[in-house]
Design a protein around this motif. Structure first.
Motif, PDB file in Angstrom:
ATOM      1  N   ARG A  20       0.848  -1.187   0.000  1.00  0.00           N
ATOM      2  CA  ARG A  20       0.000   0.000   0.000  1.00  0.00           C
ATOM      3  C   ARG A  20       0.889   1.244   0.000  1.00  0.00           C
ATOM      4  NH1 ARG A  20       0.151  -2.363   4.887  1.00  0.00           N
ATOM      5  NH2 ARG A  20       0.580  -1.093   6.743  1.00  0.00           N
ATOM      6  N   LEU A  21       0.316   2.320  -0.448  1.00  0.00           N
ATOM      7  CA  LEU A  21       1.056   3.580  -0.507  1.00  0.00           C
ATOM      8  C   LEU A  21       1.050   4.261   0.852  1.00  0.00           C
ATOM      9  CD1 LEU A  21      -0.235   5.039  -3.905  1.00  0.00           C
ATOM     10  CD2 LEU A  21       1.987   3.993  -3.465  1.00  0.00           C
ATOM     11  N   THR A  22       2.139   4.936   1.148  1.00  0.00           N
ATOM     12  CA  THR A  22       2.174   5.788   2.327  1.00  0.00           C
ATOM     13  C   THR A  22       1.487   7.120   2.001  1.00  0.00           C
ATOM     14  OG1 THR A  22       4.308   6.732   1.709  1.00  0.00           O
ATOM     15  CG2 THR A  22       4.340   4.713   3.039  1.00  0.00           C
ATOM     16  N   ARG A  23       1.423   7.999   2.973  1.00  0.00           N
ATOM     17  CA  ARG A  23       0.824   9.311   2.718  1.00  0.00           C
ATOM     18  C   ARG A  23       1.617  10.067   1.651  1.00  0.00           C
ATOM     19  NH1 ARG A  23      -0.417  13.055   7.785  1.00  0.00           N
ATOM     20  NH2 ARG A  23      -1.753  11.228   8.170  1.00  0.00           N
ATOM     21  N   ARG A  24       2.929   9.959   1.693  1.00  0.00           N
ATOM     22  CA  ARG A  24       3.744  10.621   0.675  1.00  0.00           C
ATOM     23  C   ARG A  24       3.484  10.021  -0.710  1.00  0.00           C
ATOM     24  NH1 ARG A  24      10.059  10.774   1.802  1.00  0.00           N
ATOM     25  NH2 ARG A  24       9.231  11.998   3.561  1.00  0.00           N
ATOM     26  N   GLY A  25       3.381   8.700  -0.788  1.00  0.00           N
ATOM     27  CA  GLY A  25       3.094   8.080  -2.067  1.00  0.00           C
ATOM     28  C   GLY A  25       1.726   8.459  -2.595  1.00  0.00           C
ATOM     29  N   GLY A  26       0.757   8.584  -1.691  1.00  0.00           N
ATOM     30  CA  GLY A  26      -0.565   9.015  -2.115  1.00  0.00           C
ATOM     31  C   GLY A  26      -0.560  10.436  -2.663  1.00  0.00           C
ATOM     32  N   MET A  27       0.233  11.321  -2.056  1.00  0.00           N
ATOM     33  CA  MET A  27       0.326  12.691  -2.563  1.00  0.00           C
ATOM     34  C   MET A  27       0.969  12.716  -3.955  1.00  0.00           C
ATOM     35  SD  MET A  27       1.437  14.756   0.886  1.00  0.00           S
ATOM     36  CE  MET A  27       1.577  16.286  -0.034  1.00  0.00           C
ATOM     37  N   PHE A  28       2.002  11.883  -4.153  1.00  0.00           N
ATOM     38  CA  PHE A  28       2.600  11.776  -5.490  1.00  0.00           C
ATOM     39  C   PHE A  28       1.542  11.365  -6.511  1.00  0.00           C
ATOM     40  CE2 PHE A  28       6.661  12.450  -3.796  1.00  0.00           C
ATOM     41  CZ  PHE A  28       7.627  12.417  -4.788  1.00  0.00           C
ATOM     42  N   LEU A  29       0.731  10.392  -6.152  1.00  0.00           N
ATOM     43  CA  LEU A  29      -0.273   9.892  -7.073  1.00  0.00           C
ATOM     44  C   LEU A  29      -1.332  10.947  -7.352  1.00  0.00           C
ATOM     45  CD1 LEU A  29      -0.611   7.123  -8.462  1.00  0.00           C
ATOM     46  CD2 LEU A  29      -2.288   6.549  -6.695  1.00  0.00           C
ATOM     47  N   ALA A  30      -1.761  11.671  -6.319  1.00  0.00           N
ATOM     48  CA  ALA A  30      -2.798  12.685  -6.500  1.00  0.00           C
ATOM     49  C   ALA A  30      -2.295  13.849  -7.353  1.00  0.00           C
ATOM     50  CB  ALA A  30      -3.275  13.186  -5.139  1.00  0.00           C
ATOM     51  N   VAL A  31      -1.076  14.316  -7.051  1.00  0.00           N
ATOM     52  CA  VAL A  31      -0.526  15.432  -7.824  1.00  0.00           C
ATOM     53  C   VAL A  31      -0.282  15.003  -9.277  1.00  0.00           C
ATOM     54  CG1 VAL A  31       1.444  16.981  -8.054  1.00  0.00           C
ATOM     55  CG2 VAL A  31       0.463  16.530  -5.798  1.00  0.00           C
ATOM     56  N   GLY A  32       0.247  13.794  -9.464  1.00  0.00           N
ATOM     57  CA  GLY A  32       0.483  13.311 -10.816  1.00  0.00           C
ATOM     58  C   GLY A  32      -0.806  13.196 -11.616  1.00  0.00           C
ATOM     59  N   GLY A  33      -1.873  12.739 -10.984  1.00  0.00           N
ATOM     60  CA  GLY A  33      -3.149  12.634 -11.677  1.00  0.00           C
ATOM     61  C   GLY A  33      -3.699  13.991 -12.065  1.00  0.00           C
ATOM     62  N   ALA A  34      -3.587  14.955 -11.144  1.00  0.00           N
ATOM     63  CA  ALA A  34      -4.082  16.297 -11.442  1.00  0.00           C
ATOM     64  C   ALA A  34      -3.294  16.924 -12.595  1.00  0.00           C
ATOM     65  CB  ALA A  34      -3.991  17.166 -10.196  1.00  0.00           C
ATOM     66  N   LEU A  35      -1.965  16.776 -12.555  1.00  0.00           N
ATOM     67  CA  LEU A  35      -1.151  17.324 -13.645  1.00  0.00           C
ATOM     68  C   LEU A  35      -1.433  16.622 -14.965  1.00  0.00           C
ATOM     69  CD1 LEU A  35       2.328  17.847 -11.918  1.00  0.00           C
ATOM     70  CD2 LEU A  35       0.597  19.570 -12.454  1.00  0.00           C
ATOM     71  N   PHE A  36      -1.716  15.328 -14.922  1.00  0.00           N
ATOM     72  CA  PHE A  36      -2.008  14.590 -16.147  1.00  0.00           C
ATOM     73  C   PHE A  36      -3.277  15.121 -16.800  1.00  0.00           C
ATOM     74  CE2 PHE A  36      -3.860  11.047 -18.500  1.00  0.00           C
ATOM     75  CZ  PHE A  36      -2.793  10.628 -19.270  1.00  0.00           C
ATOM     76  N   LEU A  37      -4.318  15.343 -16.009  1.00  0.00           N
ATOM     77  CA  LEU A  37      -5.556  15.884 -16.564  1.00  0.00           C
ATOM     78  C   LEU A  37      -5.342  17.306 -17.089  1.00  0.00           C
ATOM     79  CD1 LEU A  37      -8.138  14.604 -13.922  1.00  0.00           C
ATOM     80  CD2 LEU A  37      -7.688  13.675 -16.198  1.00  0.00           C
ATOM     81  N   ASN A  38      -4.594  18.081 -16.332  1.00  0.00           N
ATOM     82  CA  ASN A  38      -4.342  19.461 -16.758  1.00  0.00           C
ATOM     83  C   ASN A  38      -3.544  19.488 -18.058  1.00  0.00           C
ATOM     84  OD1 ASN A  38      -4.432  22.268 -16.541  1.00  0.00           O
ATOM     85  ND2 ASN A  38      -2.462  22.336 -15.470  1.00  0.00           N
ATOM     86  N   ALA A  39      -2.557  18.585 -18.203  1.00  0.00           N
ATOM     87  CA  ALA A  39      -1.752  18.539 -19.423  1.00  0.00           C
ATOM     88  C   ALA A  39      -2.596  18.154 -20.632  1.00  0.00           C
ATOM     89  CB  ALA A  39      -0.609  17.557 -19.232  1.00  0.00           C
TER      90      ALA A  39
END
Length: 457
Positions: free
Chosen positions: A15-34
């Motif tokens: 499972r992801l840690t809190r830091r890993g979850g933030m990486f995933l959330a930020v990456g998803g947001a940037l992917f949609l924005n791109a």
């Protein structure tokens, strides 16, 4: 309290840690924005942020370290409220070092164990004795507060990636039993004053040959009953002598434990929780009192017969029946070693719920009243520990009063007034108590009552 079992959740799944979850959330947001603004450079960063947690999950999943766990509990059997030391030895069996791992132990509900702790670095497997750098020794102390048989283990070994983005845990080793016995409070006196007879062998000899003289005598000691004075030996020696066969006649005593709590009335759903909690507390006090009295009698040289009002739990080899007063096999304990067996048995004893007793109650109601004492032996000192008995139980205890000398009933404050009065009318000496702090005083009252009966005799 029944054996405390619990199922270990399959936490080996990464499972992801809190830091890993933030990486995933930020990456998803940037992917949609791109995708919306059509920026390839932003899309590259987004894919990188999304890929890093996935790689971390793969890292903590593949090639888990192979370790061996040894567990020792000192002592394996511990009284409630006392400390037990758990010693763990973790050995690396893989060809590469183990570092950056964390460990935590697991236990049944009711046992508190330390939280996650960093595991010392383990060198690669060295072979030979487990005294090198490939082995780590861990230790912690726990204090169980309630009796029972608990599971300790398995050990959970956690692994994280270098950036702390993902974590995985997997169980290592097998559960071990920790037996928590009731607390044993030292009781006043030496139990000599409750001896109402001269022992089972002497009773048999007296019935076979009432006029036989005793061949062994010893000097009188304070506390010896005068009826055991050997007058011919007293005349020969010029001092008071008493019969010695008490040492070889195995004095016995009987304890009756209320395990059905059959006097519990039906309560509404809003009252049931509070009432059940009070009944459970009273039952724990009753078990602790039984342990104290049983160990005290065993230390004084008695053979203890423990009868349960419900189906026998201390003699599991016997067929489940209707209770000790109706023929179920009681538990028999004698020194040496009887105190340990008694405490181990009481560690796992539990009240029989009303739902499980309905069929037995119907059979009891249809059985003759004399059936209540068919399984009892001769007249013995008897101590009943009662939590909440019904009218049928009180009638049966009243019926066996003639086989109890003395007949002492330790009653918790959950007992109904009607049942209490019926016991008193039958000649039982009832001693009330509310908490475990009252146990020494209650036993002192029982000894005083026995002394008063002897003086009257």
């Amino acid at each position: 309290m029944s054996r405390q079992r619990r199922r270990v959740r399959p936490v080996w799944f990464p499972r992801l840690t809190r830091r890993g979850g933030m990486f995933l959330a930020v990456g998803g947001a940037l992917f949609l924005n791109a995708l919306v603004i059509d920026r390839r450079d932003l899309l590259f960063v987004a894919c990188l942020l999304l890929a890093v947690p996935v790689v971390a999950l793969v890292y903590v999943t593949v090639r888990p370290a192979r370790v061996q766990l040894s567990r020792a509990i000192r002592p394996v059997i511990v009284p409630a409220g006392s400390d037990a030391v758990v010693a763990l030895r973790v050995r690396n069996l893989s060809s590469r070092p183990v570092s950056g791992s964390r460990w935590r132990d697991t236990a049944s509900a009711g046992i508190t164990v330390p939280g996650s702790v960093m595991l010392p670095t383990l060198d690669r497997y060295e072979g030979g004795p487990d005294t090198g750098g490939d082995t780590a020794r861990l230790e912690y102390t726990l204090t169980p507060l309630r009796r029972g048989v608990y599971d300790l283990g398995p050990l959970m070994l956690g692994r994280t990636d270098p950036f702390d983005l993902a974590v995985s845990e997997r169980p290592v080793g097998e559960p071990h039993d920790l037996v928590v016995t009731p607390r044993v409070t030292p009781l006043p006196g030496n139990a000599r004053s409750i001896r109402s007879g001269d022992g089972s062998i002497h009773e048999l000899v007296r019935h076979i040959s009432p006029s036989s003289d005793e061949l062994i005598a010893r000097e009188y000691r304070p506390g010896d009953p005068m009826r055991r004075v050997n007058w011919p030996a007293t005349a020969r020696h010029g001092e008071i002598m008493v019969r010695q066969e008490e040492q070889r006649s195995n004095p016995a005593a009987r304890i009756i434990l209320d395990t059905t709590l059959s006097g519990r009335p039906e309560y509404s759903s809003s009252q049931a929780a509070a009432r059940t909690s009070r009944q459970d507390q009273a039952f724990e006090i009753a078990v602790e009192l039984t342990a104290c009295v049983g160990v005290h009698l065993l230390d004084a040289g008695f053979r203890v017969e423990l009868i349960e009002l419900g189906p026998s739990q201390l003699a599991p080899a016997a067929a489940a029946g209707r209770g000790g007063l109706h023929g179920d096999t009681p538990g028999f304990f004698s020194a040496p070693g009887g105190d340990r067996l008694l405490l181990e048995g009481l560690a796992n004893i539990a009240p029989v719920q009303r739902a499980a007793e309905r069929d037995a109650e119907a059979q009891r109601a249809s059985s003759p009243r004399g059936d209540a004492s068919r399984g009892l032996g001769g007249q013995l000192p008897t101590f009943a520990v009662l939590v909440d008995i019904d009218a049928q139980d009180s009638a049966e205890l009243a019926a066996i009063r003639g086989r109890c000398a003395p007949a002492v009933a330790f009653v918790l404050d959950t007992m109904s007034r009607g049942a209490l009065e019926r016991l008193r009318d039958a000649g039982w000496h009832c001693i009330g108590l509310r908490s475990h702090r009252d146990i020494p005083g209650a036993w002192d009252q029982a000894q005083q009552e026995r002394g008063a009966v002897r003086d009257q005799a």
